[in-house]
Design a protein around this motif. Structure first.
Motif, mmCIF file in Angstrom:
data_model
loop_
_atom_site.group_PDB
_atom_site.id
_atom_site.type_symbol
_atom_site.label_atom_id
_atom_site.label_comp_id
_atom_site.label_asym_id
_atom_site.label_seq_id
_atom_site.Cartn_x
_atom_site.Cartn_y
_atom_site.Cartn_z
ATOM 1 N N VAL A 101 0.946 -1.448 -0.108
ATOM 2 C CA VAL A 101 -0.399 0.067 0.216
ATOM 3 C C VAL A 101 0.940 1.285 -0.015
ATOM 4 O O VAL A 101 0.694 1.959 -0.858
ATOM 5 C CB VAL A 101 -1.173 -0.136 0.901
ATOM 6 C CG1 VAL A 101 -1.496 1.203 1.214
ATOM 7 C CG2 VAL A 101 -1.890 -1.256 0.998
ATOM 8 N N ILE A 102 1.673 0.942 1.001
ATOM 9 C CA ILE A 102 3.104 2.764 0.826
ATOM 10 C C ILE A 102 2.968 2.471 -0.108
ATOM 11 O O ILE A 102 3.345 3.430 -0.721
ATOM 12 C CB ILE A 102 3.668 2.304 1.998
ATOM 13 C CG1 ILE A 102 3.141 1.926 3.240
ATOM 14 C CG2 ILE A 102 5.157 3.272 2.214
ATOM 15 C CD1 ILE A 102 2.159 3.645 4.327
ATOM 16 N N LYS A 103 4.125 1.548 -1.013
ATOM 17 C CA LYS A 103 4.587 1.517 -2.399
ATOM 18 C C LYS A 103 3.609 2.505 -3.230
ATOM 19 O O LYS A 103 3.649 2.991 -4.309
ATOM 20 C CB LYS A 103 5.363 0.230 -3.107
ATOM 21 C CG LYS A 103 5.341 0.112 -4.468
ATOM 22 C CD LYS A 103 6.072 -0.838 -3.776
ATOM 23 C CE LYS A 103 6.657 -1.416 -6.258
ATOM 24 N NZ LYS A 103 7.374 -2.974 -6.445
ATOM 25 N N ALA A 104 2.584 1.663 -3.160
ATOM 26 C CA ALA A 104 0.775 2.171 -4.086
ATOM 27 C C ALA A 104 0.818 3.724 -4.265
ATOM 28 O O ALA A 104 0.658 4.843 -5.062
ATOM 29 C CB ALA A 104 0.769 1.383 -3.936
ATOM 30 N N ALA A 105 1.226 4.321 -2.812
ATOM 31 C CA ALA A 105 1.093 5.725 -2.532
ATOM 32 C C ALA A 105 2.404 6.657 -2.890
ATOM 33 O O ALA A 105 2.308 7.911 -2.455
ATOM 34 C CB ALA A 105 0.245 5.542 -0.933
ATOM 35 N N GLN A 106 3.450 6.212 -3.664
ATOM 36 C CA GLN A 106 4.657 6.863 -3.438
ATOM 37 C C GLN A 106 4.282 8.114 -4.440
ATOM 38 O O GLN A 106 5.324 9.606 -4.167
ATOM 39 C CB GLN A 106 5.748 6.133 -3.916
ATOM 40 C CG GLN A 106 6.128 5.279 -2.818
ATOM 41 C CD GLN A 106 6.314 5.968 -1.880
ATOM 42 O OE1 GLN A 106 7.695 7.025 -1.547
ATOM 43 N NE2 GLN A 106 6.487 5.428 -0.735
ATOM 44 N N PRO A 107 3.451 8.009 -5.489
ATOM 45 C CA PRO A 107 3.121 8.678 -6.529
ATOM 46 C C PRO A 107 2.469 9.979 -5.524
ATOM 47 O O PRO A 107 2.728 11.729 -5.731
ATOM 48 C CB PRO A 107 2.372 8.125 -7.496
ATOM 49 C CG PRO A 107 1.936 7.193 -7.526
ATOM 50 C CD PRO A 107 3.327 6.669 -6.435
ATOM 51 N N LEU A 108 1.760 10.154 -4.732
ATOM 52 C CA LEU A 108 1.007 10.868 -3.818
ATOM 53 C C LEU A 108 1.604 12.204 -2.490
ATOM 54 O O LEU A 108 1.832 12.518 -2.759
ATOM 55 C CB LEU A 108 -0.293 10.195 -3.770
ATOM 56 C CG LEU A 108 -1.410 10.348 -3.911
ATOM 57 C CD1 LEU A 108 -2.526 9.040 -3.343
ATOM 58 C CD2 LEU A 108 -2.104 11.377 -4.302
ATOM 59 N N LEU A 109 2.903 10.489 -3.224
ATOM 60 C CA LEU A 109 3.827 11.120 -1.555
ATOM 61 C C LEU A 109 4.662 12.111 -2.392
ATOM 62 O O LEU A 109 4.665 13.326 -1.301
ATOM 63 C CB LEU A 109 4.476 9.798 -0.926
ATOM 64 C CG LEU A 109 4.092 9.217 0.226
ATOM 65 C CD1 LEU A 109 4.423 7.638 0.921
ATOM 66 C CD2 LEU A 109 3.227 10.179 1.525
ATOM 67 N N ALA A 110 4.999 11.727 -3.544
ATOM 68 C CA ALA A 110 6.020 12.392 -4.249
ATOM 69 C C ALA A 110 5.196 13.782 -4.479
ATOM 70 O O ALA A 110 6.049 15.022 -4.393
ATOM 71 C CB ALA A 110 6.093 12.192 -5.660
#
Length: 360
Positions: A101-110
């Motif tokens: 889930v955290i991996k999938a959220a990387q574009p948002l975090l970026a």
């Protein structure tokens, strides 16, 4: 006015929405769910204010809660990264695995979006919006992965205050290792035991009808949502397989001990489990304290117990039937906040019931 958007409104999503409504009645709650009947039910029962389709109107949200199976949460995070979200929006999820889930959220975090991973360690063998209730999470542990967004993490805690959970901050790796062993593996074992027992009694239907007591207690979680658990095993597969290997090794060892007639090894197998299991009742677990008593299988039996406790101003943290068997007594577990309350409860109940154990 704060607006919260739920994507997925099953057991967890609807329970969170109800808890939010309880503490913050003026908050606007929007929700979408692939099952049209789900949002219709939520509207009819005042759980949400407006039903949407997909991410329609998500740009209005101050908080987005992703409460779908893990595979859908991952897809939703990728979709949200392409949308024009409200400045300052917070996104969280309730998925049972965190690394993917955290991996999938990387574009948002970026993009600087505040994404806080979450997972409430509570649930039920029941599923769907109808099974939701605001007290589902009371005294349960709720994992959070802040991803550096500490202010957003605290805001989520404030909005979810009516859940009365115990917040725990962990890394994604820590979360997946812990939850795999204490949740994912037990669900697999329970499902396997039910499947194997059903196969064993394929030509003896009476066997499954007689399966009760300890069998029902051990296998209760096997009635959980298959779609959700398929997604969990896919997301956390490598860790689960490692722990399955360890469990299979344990079964192999006891199988060898039985075959060799090794009484010492067999006794050690059960004694080690007994000692370890009893530690779960010690104060470090909660800190709560348990009282166990025999309870006759009769109408109003539990009500009589709670009435006695209420008359002596004793408040329960939790109550659970560990065994339910027709025409045989069950074991009632009563959980209190202090050792003193357990002692008082034992004194109150002893004249009426057999006390099995006082977990103080």
């Amino acid at each position: 006015m704060i607006t919260i958007f739920f994507k997925g409104l099953g057991l967890i999503g609807s329970s969170l929405a109800q808890a939010i409504r309880l503490a913050h009645p003026k908050i606007e709650i929007l929700a979408s769910d692939p099952q049209a009947g789900t949002t219709a039910y939520a509207l009819d029962h005042g759980i949400i204010d407006q039903a949407t389709i997909g991410f329609d109107q998500v740009e209005r949200a101050d908080l987005i809660v992703l409460a779908s199976p893990v595979s859908q949460i991952e897809a939703d995070l990728k979709a949200l990264a392409k949308l024009n979200l409200k400045p300052g929006v917070i996104i969280t999820d309730v998925g049972s695995t965190k690394s993917t889930v955290i991996k999938a959220a990387q574009p948002l975090l970026a993009q600087g979006v505040a994404f806080v991973g979450g997972h409430p360690m509570a649930g039920s063998h029941k599923s769907g919006v109808q099974a939701g209730r605001p007290d589902l999470f009371e005294n349960a542990f709720y994992f959070q992965i802040p991803n550096g967004h500490l202010k957003a993490t605290k805001q989520i805690q404030d909005l979810f205050s009516a859940t009365h959970v115990k917040w725990l901050t962990v890394t994604p790796q820590e979360h997946d290792q812990i939850v795999s062993q204490i949740s994912h593996l037990p669900h697999i074992i329970a499902a396997a035991l039910v499947n194997q027992t059903n196969q064993r009694f394929k030509t003896q239907p009476l066997g499954m009808r007689l399966a009760a007591g300890g069998f029902k207690s051990v296998t209760r979680i096997a009635a959980a949502d298959p779609t959700m658990w398929t997604a969990i095993l896919q997301a956390n597969g490598s860790i689960i397989r490692q722990q399955l290997t360890g469990f299979i090794d344990q079964l192999h060892q006891i199988d060898q001990a039985i075959g060799a007639g090794d009484q010492t090894a067999i006794h050690q197998f059960f004694n080690q489990a007994k000692v370890s299991r009893e530690k779960l009742n010690q104060p470090a677990r909660a800190p709560f304290y348990d009282l166990f008593l025999n309870l006759s299988d009769e109408v109003g039996a539990i009500a009589k117990v709670t009435h006695l406790l209420a008359n002596h101003h004793l408040s329960l943290i939790n109550i659970q039937l560990l065994e339910v068997r027709d025409e045989i007594d069950g074991i009632l577990q009563l959980t209190f906040r202090t050792a003193a309350e357990v002692k008082t409860a034992a004194t109150v109940l002893a004249p009426h019931y057999e006390i099995i154990d006082r977990g103080d």
